[in-house]
Design an enzyme around this catalytic site. Sequence first.
Site, PDB file in Angstrom:
ATOM      1  N   CYS A   1      -1.490  24.186   1.157  1.00 37.87           N
ATOM      2  CA  CYS A   1      -1.536  24.935   0.420  1.00 37.87           C
ATOM      3  C   CYS A   1      -1.952  26.238   0.900  1.00 37.87           C
ATOM      4  O   CYS A   1      -2.663  26.176   1.918  1.00 37.87           O
ATOM      5  CB  CYS A   1      -1.900  24.457  -0.972  1.00 37.87           C
ATOM      6  SG  CYS A   1      -3.614  24.087  -0.734  1.00 37.87           S
TER       7      CYS A   1
ATOM      8  N   SER B   1      -3.276  18.873   1.212  1.00 34.12           N
ATOM      9  CA  SER B   1      -4.139  18.906   2.577  1.00 34.12           C
ATOM     10  C   SER B   1      -3.518  18.251   3.525  1.00 34.12           C
ATOM     11  O   SER B   1      -4.298  17.805   4.586  1.00 34.12           O
ATOM     12  CB  SER B   1      -5.493  18.571   2.009  1.00 34.12           C
ATOM     13  OG  SER B   1      -5.627  17.724   1.094  1.00 34.12           O
TER      14      SER B   1
ATOM     15  N   GLU C   1     -14.526  18.421  -6.712  1.00 31.63           N
ATOM     16  CA  GLU C   1     -14.161  19.648  -7.595  1.00 31.63           C
ATOM     17  C   GLU C   1     -14.644  19.834  -8.819  1.00 31.63           C
ATOM     18  O   GLU C   1     -15.157  20.902  -9.477  1.00 31.63           O
ATOM     19  CB  GLU C   1     -12.523  20.040  -7.323  1.00 31.63           C
ATOM     20  CG  GLU C   1     -12.134  21.284  -8.009  1.00 31.63           C
ATOM     21  CD  GLU C   1     -10.628  21.365  -8.388  1.00 31.63           C
ATOM     22  OE1 GLU C   1      -9.808  20.783  -7.544  1.00 31.63           O
ATOM     23  OE2 GLU C   1     -10.430  22.121  -9.182  1.00 31.63           O
TER      24      GLU C   1
ATOM     25  N   HIS D   1     -14.859  13.636  -8.898  1.00 28.42           N
ATOM     26  CA  HIS D   1     -14.094  14.267  -7.938  1.00 28.42           C
ATOM     27  C   HIS D   1     -15.133  15.576  -7.569  1.00 28.42           C
ATOM     28  O   HIS D   1     -15.637  16.102  -8.508  1.00 28.42           O
ATOM     29  CB  HIS D   1     -12.705  14.693  -8.261  1.00 28.42           C
ATOM     30  CG  HIS D   1     -12.069  15.321  -7.029  1.00 28.42           C
ATOM     31  ND1 HIS D   1     -12.323  16.500  -6.877  1.00 28.42           N
ATOM     32  CD2 HIS D   1     -11.022  14.806  -6.370  1.00 28.42           C
ATOM     33  CE1 HIS D   1     -11.473  16.704  -5.779  1.00 28.42           C
ATOM     34  NE2 HIS D   1     -10.696  15.741  -5.548  1.00 28.42           N
TER      35      HIS D   1
ATOM     36  N   HIS E   1      -9.298  17.215   1.781  1.00 29.49           N
ATOM     37  CA  HIS E   1      -9.178  15.701   1.537  1.00 29.49           C
ATOM     38  C   HIS E   1      -8.022  15.052   2.544  1.00 29.49           C
ATOM     39  O   HIS E   1      -7.120  14.513   1.847  1.00 29.49           O
ATOM     40  CB  HIS E   1      -8.851  15.638  -0.076  1.00 29.49           C
ATOM     41  CG  HIS E   1     -10.304  15.691  -0.475  1.00 29.49           C
ATOM     42  ND1 HIS E   1     -10.536  16.162  -1.891  1.00 29.49           N
ATOM     43  CD2 HIS E   1     -11.483  15.289  -0.431  1.00 29.49           C
ATOM     44  CE1 HIS E   1     -11.663  16.423  -2.310  1.00 29.49           C
ATOM     45  NE2 HIS E   1     -12.369  15.630  -1.562  1.00 29.49           N
TER      46      HIS E   1
ATOM     47  N   ASN F   1      -4.481  15.577  -5.568  1.00 29.54           N
ATOM     48  CA  ASN F   1      -3.375  16.186  -5.723  1.00 29.54           C
ATOM     49  C   ASN F   1      -2.149  15.078  -5.186  1.00 29.54           C
ATOM     50  O   ASN F   1      -0.990  15.011  -5.682  1.00 29.54           O
ATOM     51  CB  ASN F   1      -2.981  17.552  -5.250  1.00 29.54           C
ATOM     52  CG  ASN F   1      -2.989  17.749  -3.811  1.00 29.54           C
ATOM     53  OD1 ASN F   1      -1.778  17.688  -3.351  1.00 29.54           O
ATOM     54  ND2 ASN F   1      -4.076  17.999  -3.091  1.00 29.54           N
TER      55      ASN F   1
ATOM     56  N   SER G   1      -7.422  12.285  -1.990  1.00 30.92           N
ATOM     57  CA  SER G   1      -6.780  13.462  -2.314  1.00 30.92           C
ATOM     58  C   SER G   1      -6.028  13.409  -3.715  1.00 30.92           C
ATOM     59  O   SER G   1      -5.049  12.793  -4.021  1.00 30.92           O
ATOM     60  CB  SER G   1      -5.621  13.785  -1.158  1.00 30.92           C
ATOM     61  OG  SER G   1      -4.851  14.884  -1.875  1.00 30.92           O
TER      62      SER G   1
HETATM   63  S1  SF4 Z   1      -4.462  22.830  -4.362  1.00 26.89           S
HETATM   64 FE1  SF4 Z   1      -6.581  23.222  -4.304  1.00 26.89          FE
HETATM   65  S2  SF4 Z   1      -6.931  24.234  -2.404  1.00 26.89           S
HETATM   66 FE2  SF4 Z   1      -4.748  24.374  -2.653  1.00 26.89          FE
HETATM   67  S3  SF4 Z   1      -4.518  26.492  -3.420  1.00 26.89           S
HETATM   68 FE3  SF4 Z   1      -4.661  24.914  -5.215  1.00 26.89          FE
HETATM   69  S4  SF4 Z   1      -6.731  25.192  -5.591  1.00 26.89           S
HETATM   70 FE4  SF4 Z   1      -6.434  25.934  -3.614  1.00 26.89          FE
END
Ligand code: SF4
Length: 277
Positions: A12, A261, A124, A122, A40, A219, A217
């Site tokens: 991203c 990531s 974040e 986490h 991550h 996401n 990770s």
């Molecule tokens: S997934 Fe996380 S690192 Fe990637 S653009 Fe979104 S907030 Fe930013």
Amino acid sequence: MRVVISEHAGFCFGVRRAIELVTKAVESGGELSTLGPLIHNPQEVKRLESAGVKVTADITGARCKRIVMPSHGVAQEVYDLAKESCAEIIDATCPYVSKVHRTAKELAKAGFFVVVIGDPAHSEVKGILSAAGSGAIAVRSPEEAASFDWTDKAVGIVSQTTQTEERFQEIVDIIRKSAKEVRAVNTICIATRQRQEAVQDVAPEVDVMFVVGGRNSANTNRLREICESAGVPTYHIETASEIKNEWLEGKETAGITAGASTPDWLIEQVKDRLEKV
Ligand code: SF4
């Protein structure tokens, strides 16, 4: 085997920016560490390590020349400590994460009881909670939200950037039922939404899904959940070497998605492995 790669799979904006900042810093020479993993993805972190980027787990008492803040941000007290201990800070915190910090801070300042929808373990979420100040809490699931007494509370809600829209909405709706007032700011980032929407289209069309990305990770784990809920056999892998032949028996089409990531080179290796079947 036919292979379909879901749109937006992989890096991203925030991760790409973090890697670029670190690459530039490496090129300028000198000692360089990241505070915890920069992103991550263990394989990409290892690649950076082999380019000379150290990972420092804890800077308490450490003296370092240059330290990089990770893309998912850190708690304010950790940032302050880094400032005291290191000569130079390179802040690779994603601007979307910084925006959640600002929003949580503003909600707390306006008198709201701040709730962060996300996993309290986490990094974040730890950073967002610290930006909101003492008293803020993380809520991980609708069940957890339902077990809490919101009566008489003015609740300000933000989200970990990698949550699913459904979970965000479900938790907000539960809190709304009994809270005195709710101000919900959907802070799920655009990159997360794009990956989730794209995979919702791909998963029902294939025989098997591979979600490539770090097990750490958030996401990537959300993408796995979305594929599983589409009813397709889904495997969360970090590398192509984890793919077992029996997973592919009788399958004609495989889908690939990847966390924000996950570098392209790992996605390519998975694609190559599947195309050889
Ligand atoms: S997934 Fe996380 S690192 Fe990637 S653009 Fe979104 S907030 Fe930013």
